[in-house]
Design an enzyme around this catalytic site. Structure first.
Site, short mmCIF file in Angstrom:
data_model
loop_
_atom_site.label_atom_id
_atom_site.label_comp_id
_atom_site.label_asym_id
_atom_site.label_seq_id
_atom_site.Cartn_x
_atom_site.Cartn_y
_atom_site.Cartn_z
N SER A 153 -83.30 -12.28 -15.65
CA SER A 153 -83.54 -13.32 -16.64
C SER A 153 -84.73 -13.00 -17.53
O SER A 153 -85.05 -13.76 -18.44
CB SER A 153 -83.78 -14.67 -15.94
OG SER A 153 -84.80 -14.56 -14.97
N HIS A 212 -76.91 -11.91 -18.25
CA HIS A 212 -77.70 -13.02 -17.74
C HIS A 212 -76.84 -14.28 -17.72
O HIS A 212 -76.66 -14.96 -18.73
CB HIS A 212 -78.94 -13.22 -18.62
CG HIS A 212 -79.81 -14.35 -18.18
ND1 HIS A 212 -80.65 -15.03 -19.03
CD2 HIS A 212 -79.98 -14.93 -16.95
CE1 HIS A 212 -81.29 -15.97 -18.37
NE2 HIS A 212 -80.89 -15.93 -17.10
N ASN A 222 -85.05 -17.58 -21.89
CA ASN A 222 -86.31 -17.87 -21.19
C ASN A 222 -87.54 -17.73 -22.07
O ASN A 222 -88.59 -18.30 -21.77
CB ASN A 222 -86.43 -17.00 -19.94
CG ASN A 222 -85.57 -17.55 -18.82
OD1 ASN A 222 -85.55 -18.74 -18.58
ND2 ASN A 222 -84.83 -16.68 -18.16
N GLU A 244 -75.83 -14.42 -21.51
CA GLU A 244 -76.71 -13.70 -22.43
C GLU A 244 -76.51 -12.21 -22.19
O GLU A 244 -76.79 -11.71 -21.10
CB GLU A 244 -78.16 -14.11 -22.13
CG GLU A 244 -79.09 -14.04 -23.31
CD GLU A 244 -80.48 -14.57 -22.98
OE1 GLU A 244 -81.22 -14.85 -23.93
OE2 GLU A 244 -80.84 -14.72 -21.78
#
Length: 296
Positions: A118, A139, A189, A151
């Site tokens: 992540s 991800h 993130n 992702e």
């Protein structure tokens, strides 16, 4: 692609295995212990039971999905015949580098290697292999069987062919793949973790309480879950690790983990996984909630 190996039977790993198996792929689920594998399979079975009860799948679909999954405690055995390996181990750079070195040696030259990281650099992970053009980030979001986003992170050397293959593969899973470039935290993130960290800072500075902060963000910003509750579900240790990766990568103090988050991780108050974080998830708390419901 027909055979998918998944490294790690924890929350993300068993969710990824579940999703591939339900989509008709043969899945080789790998972890270091039989106990972890049994726990992962039990989670998948329970999640499938919920889907059956909601009439989203049939009992036959559940059986077929579980039949598609085989388990291994050896990477060398587990990755045999794998067209794609998805690593979903703990968010620790040293561990991931070790795993990818093993995968590079154990897998056939054609196998694509993906990481569910992540925040950690795909370029860095790829650098320990002899096939950097075939290393990519996938991800997934938690819970994997439900959340649509994947992702897709291109490392510096990831080829167009591998990127296109993984984008199309994600679509066959019923997901929406979104391509991003390889910078700390990627997109999800890089935006989410500073918000969570600032929410913890807001609590730390005494501006408002846990429920008040979450209520403002849910009702005022239309978030389905407050940031502190979301942090509990992600795992406070995971949040801390991601913030550290971004802090190290950008050398920017705005990514430094809040002292309250640091102390909670040291005290093993990690959220749902430990039974306590910003909220109480202990068995006694659950019993209290049930009692209140019956009282009504």
């Amino acid at each position: 692609m027909k055979h998918i190996a998944v490294i790690g039977a924890g929350t993300m790993g068993n969710g990824i295995a579940h999703t591939f198996a339900q989509s008709g792929f043969k899945v080789q689920l790998i972890d270091i212990s039989d106990a972890s594998l049994k726990k992962g399979l039990a989670t998948i079975s329970n999640n499938l039971d919920r889907m059956v009860s909601k009439e989203k799948i049939s009992e036959a679909d559940k059986k077929t999905t579980l039949d598609h999954i085989s388990t291994f405690t050896s990477i060398e055995e587990g990755v045999k015949n794998a067209d794609l390996v998805v690593e979903a181990a703990t968010e620790n750079i040293d561990l991931k580098l070790k795993i990818f070195k093993q995968l590079d040696e154990a897998c056939s030259p054609e196998t694509i290697l993906a990481s569910n990281t992540s925040s950690i650099s795909i370029t860095h992970i790829a650098s320990v292999t002899s096939r950097p053009s075939q290393v990519i980030g996938m991800h997934f979001m938690n819970p994997v069987p439900i959340m649509k986003l994947v992702e897709i992170i291109r490392g510096y050397n990831t080829s167009d062919a591998v990127t296109n293959t993984i984008m199309e593969l994600s679509k066959t899973l019923g997901k929406t793949p979104t391509e991003v470039n390889d910078y700390p935290g990627f997109v999800a993130n890089r935006i989410l973790m500073p918000m969570i960290n600032e929410s913890i800072e807001t609590l730390y500075n005494g501006v408002a309480g846990v429920e008040e902060i979450d209520t403002v963000m849910k009702l005022g910003m239309a978030h389905p879950m407050g940031p502190l509750q979301l942090a509990d579900f992600i795992g406070l240790d995971v949040c801390h690790s991601i913030l550290q990766v971004m802090h190290d990568g950008f050398k920017n103090p705005k990514y430094a983990p809040c002292p309250l988050l640091v102390n909670m991780v040291r005290a093993q108050k990690l959220g749902v996984k430990s039974g306590e974080g910003f909220y109480d998830y202990s068995e006694s708390r659950k019993a209290e909630k049930v009692a209140k419901q019956f009282a009504k």
